[in-house]
Design a protein around this motif. Structure first.
Motif, mmCIF file in Angstrom:
data_model
loop_
_atom_site.group_PDB
_atom_site.id
_atom_site.type_symbol
_atom_site.label_atom_id
_atom_site.label_comp_id
_atom_site.label_asym_id
_atom_site.label_seq_id
_atom_site.Cartn_x
_atom_site.Cartn_y
_atom_site.Cartn_z
ATOM 1 N N ASN A 15 0.720 -1.198 -0.053
ATOM 2 C CA ASN A 15 -0.100 0.081 -0.007
ATOM 3 C C ASN A 15 0.929 1.249 -0.022
ATOM 4 O O ASN A 15 0.515 2.185 -0.830
ATOM 5 N N LEU A 16 1.955 1.335 0.982
ATOM 6 C CA LEU A 16 2.743 2.403 1.075
ATOM 7 C C LEU A 16 3.532 2.569 -0.286
ATOM 8 O O LEU A 16 3.827 3.652 -0.941
ATOM 9 N N ALA A 17 4.209 1.227 -0.954
ATOM 10 C CA ALA A 17 4.862 1.623 -1.924
ATOM 11 C C ALA A 17 4.239 2.060 -3.264
ATOM 12 O O ALA A 17 4.435 3.076 -3.979
ATOM 13 N N ALA A 18 3.139 1.734 -3.513
ATOM 14 C CA ALA A 18 1.991 2.039 -4.562
ATOM 15 C C ALA A 18 1.607 3.686 -4.389
ATOM 16 O O ALA A 18 1.728 4.403 -5.331
ATOM 17 N N ALA A 19 1.487 4.063 -3.213
ATOM 18 C CA ALA A 19 1.243 5.470 -3.184
ATOM 19 C C ALA A 19 2.410 6.414 -3.057
ATOM 20 O O ALA A 19 2.185 7.585 -3.653
ATOM 21 N N LEU A 20 3.603 6.093 -2.597
ATOM 22 C CA LEU A 20 4.764 6.850 -2.829
ATOM 23 C C LEU A 20 5.069 7.016 -4.230
ATOM 24 O O LEU A 20 5.660 7.812 -4.802
ATOM 25 N N THR A 21 4.937 5.633 -4.817
ATOM 26 C CA THR A 21 5.228 5.711 -6.461
ATOM 27 C C THR A 21 4.207 6.699 -7.068
ATOM 28 O O THR A 21 4.880 7.614 -7.996
ATOM 29 N N ARG A 22 3.116 6.799 -6.744
ATOM 30 C CA ARG A 22 2.329 7.525 -7.674
ATOM 31 C C ARG A 22 2.477 9.146 -7.129
ATOM 32 O O ARG A 22 2.065 10.048 -8.065
#
Length: 198
Positions: A15-22
């Motif tokens: 969840n964190l990885a996806a949001a920070l990538t976005r």
């Protein structure tokens, strides 16, 4: 843009990885493959500990060289589980996982945050019906400022971020996990966060 390594590819880490990538950051996710965590940590400026808290200390202490001079964002809670699989007690009573990590990694800037909520709230705080609070604990003001900026990228408003002080204050934030099983048993897994009302 910040180079970020997320250690742990479960619900929290993913969840964190996806949001920070976005949000435009360069993010690497390390699972449990041998050497994956070391490789990811070596090339990152910020490392996020999203590994299960019960094993985090041993796992991260082994990365002392790779974490030298890095910011380590600890979002985990070190607990023992009850019969229903929910947190039952703290593994480090009278201390905290964050304090133990800072002691084991003296050349790393440990910042505790995002551990007082269910994981969906970490990256979508505005979806709650009331303003949530996210806490910061750590010894290095520049490291906390970097983490504050990352929280903003995740949707946390400035007025929702509370700096509790040094790493010792993490024991208060980590103790909040003891609320979680009782709230879940009464309300289910509906997203919620610990909040300070003013």
């Amino acid at each position: 843009m910040t180079t970020i390594a997320v250690l742990g590819n479960g619900r929290v880490g993913g969840n964190l990885a996806a949001a920070l990538t976005r949000a435009g950051h360069e993010v690497t996710v390390a699972g449990r493959e041998p050497g994956a965590a070391a490789d990811a940590a070596r090339t990152a400026r910020v490392v996020i500990n999203a590994t299960p808290g019960a094993g985090s200390l041993e796992r991260l202490a082994a990365l002392r060289d790779e974490l030298h001079g890095k910011i380590l964002v600890d979002v985990s809670n070190a607990t023992t589980d009850g019969p229903d699989g929910l947190p039952a007690d703290l593994i480090h009573p009278g201390s905290s996982l964050a304090e133990q990590l800072q002691e084991a990694l003296p050349e790393t800037h440990v910042v505790k945050t995002l551990n007082t909520m269910l994981f969906p709230v970490m990256t979508a705080p505005a979806t709650l019906t009331q303003p949530p609070t996210v806490f910061l604990s750590g010894e290095a003001p520049p490291a906390k400022e970097t983490v504050r900026e990352l929280l903003t990228d995740l949707g946390w408003r400035k007025e929702w971020i509370t700096d509790l002080g040094g790493i010792r204050t993490a024991r208060a934030a980590e103790a909040a996990i003891l609320f979680v099983p009782h709230v879940i048993r009464t309300s289910g897994f509906t997203p919620f966060a610990i909040s300070i009302a003013r």
